[in-house]
Design an enzyme around this catalytic site. Structure first.
Site, PDB file in Angstrom:
ATOM      1  CG  HIS A  65      32.294 -23.967  38.918  1.00  0.00           C
ATOM      2  ND1 HIS A  65      32.123 -25.115  37.963  1.00  0.00           N
ATOM      3  CD2 HIS A  65      31.703 -23.119  38.185  1.00  0.00           C
ATOM      4  CE1 HIS A  65      31.334 -24.944  37.177  1.00  0.00           C
ATOM      5  NE2 HIS A  65      31.045 -23.851  37.199  1.00  0.00           N
ATOM      6  NE  ARG A 120      34.000  -5.867  21.013  1.00  0.00           N
ATOM      7  CZ  ARG A 120      32.980  -5.084  20.562  1.00  0.00           C
ATOM      8  NH1 ARG A 120      33.709  -4.086  19.681  1.00  0.00           N
ATOM      9  NH2 ARG A 120      31.832  -5.253  20.618  1.00  0.00           N
ATOM     10  CG  HIS A 248      30.377 -26.682  33.241  1.00  0.00           C
ATOM     11  ND1 HIS A 248      31.489 -26.505  33.300  1.00  0.00           N
ATOM     12  CD2 HIS A 248      29.728 -25.553  33.767  1.00  0.00           C
ATOM     13  CE1 HIS A 248      31.995 -25.288  33.784  1.00  0.00           C
ATOM     14  NE2 HIS A 248      30.687 -24.832  34.057  1.00  0.00           N
ATOM     15  CD  GLU A 251      24.557 -25.216  35.011  1.00  0.00           C
ATOM     16  OE1 GLU A 251      24.581 -24.180  35.506  1.00  0.00           O
ATOM     17  OE2 GLU A 251      25.834 -25.254  33.951  1.00  0.00           O
ATOM     18  CG  ASP A 329      28.592 -20.830  37.659  1.00  0.00           C
ATOM     19  OD1 ASP A 329      29.485 -20.993  37.006  1.00  0.00           O
ATOM     20  OD2 ASP A 329      27.368 -21.187  37.290  1.00  0.00           O
TER      21      ASP A 329
END
Length: 391
Positions: A65, A120, A248, A251, A329
């Site tokens: 994760h 980008r 997810h 949380e 994370d």
């Protein structure tokens, strides 16, 4: 996972001299002690400082994760911000520490999306991806499932084919040059709604675009106001195309969100799942079905999903027999890394070296790596631990 208690003599100071998986004799000399977070997560510093850092630094690991953009180091974020001066993101790496201080989860999402806006061009994508792999390799991560949100890039004008080529080029280079195996989880940004779900599903299932490294399908972003059942048709398509389900859930909302992810999205692992601790029936189900939780302690404190480290439910999960993996994370944003998360777990669970090795094997077992690959990393963990503890 068995929470082995440390012996009275404390951790040994001996390191193996060879990396059996990648055959690099210097593999265990690079990492330093894990970074200790500051600001809202400063309470972690006291506990983490008591953990066996030297053992953790060399321990072979898998991470399940960790977010692509969220893993951009201050150096890389500053470089990208300098490339795109119209952004509000600071170009000074030191100023990013203040920029990455979050008041709540909504503020975190706002800051996260400002960094997303720095990606980008395909060159930006390739740079970011390889540098994330470099940081993982520094921490002895042998295998990682990196969560990528392609919709965020394609809707900003990056050609889908060029995006896929960029991440795949970085993946192959990382394995060849760093010895770290990367796989992808394409996730739906929940805040962008069903349009994003449709496009993410297309990118993940179109044989002309789907990258070789893609193994799973996820759902991220805010949970409040983004019910999981609406995404069922998209997860059904992804699962039918051979992808594994890793949304997810739970949380920043209650246990029902986790149940929804299991029931409607076919979840095989749960990202965070923090609120599962409030539902004994859910904990029993997760344990019985061996559905792993991807636990990210420092993240939960930084985003205020959990009020304090002492209130984190990691011990509750382990006591209930749930398979837990520890992850970072969005590490630079939270002032942490995977090594530090292992140190946090060592404090909360009272783990010695053998307990930490078991924790590392949890991530291997819960991963979507092939069985031969899992066996290699398990053997490496065992060999490393045995040599470390040898008299």
């Amino acid at each position: 996972m068995t929470a082995s208690r440390p012996p009275p003599s404390g951790p040994r100071g001996r390191r193996p001299g060879e990396d059996p998986l990648t055959d690099r004799s210097d593999a265990l000399t690079g990492p330093t002690a894990p970074a200790v977070p500051t600001g809202p997560t400063s309470e972690i510093a006291e506990g983490a400082a008591r953990a066996p850092h030297a053992f953790i630094a060399g321990l072979p690991k898998a991470e399940l994760h960790v977010h692509h953009v969220g893993s951009a180091s201050p150096r890389i974020v500053a470089e990208l911000a300098a490339r795109h001066p119209d952004s509000k993101v600071p170009t000074d790496p030191e100023a990013l520490a203040d920029y990455f201080s979050f008041t709540d989860f909504a503020h975190f999402i706002e800051v996260y999306l400002s960094v997303v806006d720095l990606i980008r061009t395909p060159e930006d994508v390739r740079l970011l991806t390889f540098e994330v792999a470099r940081e993982l390799a520094r921490q002895q991560v042998r295998y990682a499932e990196l969560t990528i949100t392609p919709y965020s890039s394609t809707r900003r004008g990056i050609d889908a084919r060029a995006f896929m080529d960029a991440i795949e080029d970085a993946r192959k280079a990382a394995e060849a040059e760093l010895g770290t195996v990367l796989r992808w989880c394409f996730d739906i940004p929940g805040e962008a709604g069903l349009e994003a779900a449709q496009e993410t599903t297309r990118l993940a299932t179109d044989d002309r675009l789907r990258p070789e490294g893609l193994v799973s399908f996820g759902l991220g972003g805010p949970e409040i106001g983004v019910p999981r059942p609406q995404f069922k048709p998209y997860f059904d398509r992804a699962i039918a195309a051979g992808l594994r389900s890793v949304p997810h859930a739970g949380e920043t909302t209650g246990p029902q969100t986790v149940w929804d992810a299991l029931t409607h999205l076919g979840a095989e692992r749960i990202g965070h799942g923090t609120s599962s601790a409030r539902d004994e029936k859910l904990l029993a189900h997760l344990a019985e079905q061996r559905i792993a939780l991807e636990v990210c302690p420092t993240s939960n404190i930084a985003t205020r999903a959990v009020p304090s480290l002492d209130e984190h439910p990691l011990t509750t999960f382990v006591d209930a027999g749930v398979l837990v993996t520890v992850n970072s994370d969005d590490p630079p944003m939270f002032g942490t890394d995977l090594n530090n998360e292992y140190a946090v777990a060592a404090r909360l669970l009272g783990l010695d070296e053998r307990g930490l090795a078991d924790l590392a094997k949890n991530a291997v077992d819960a991963s979507f790596l092939d069985e031969a690959g899992k066996a290699r990393i398990r053997e490496e963990i065992d060999a490393y631990t045995a040599e470390w503890l040898a008299p």
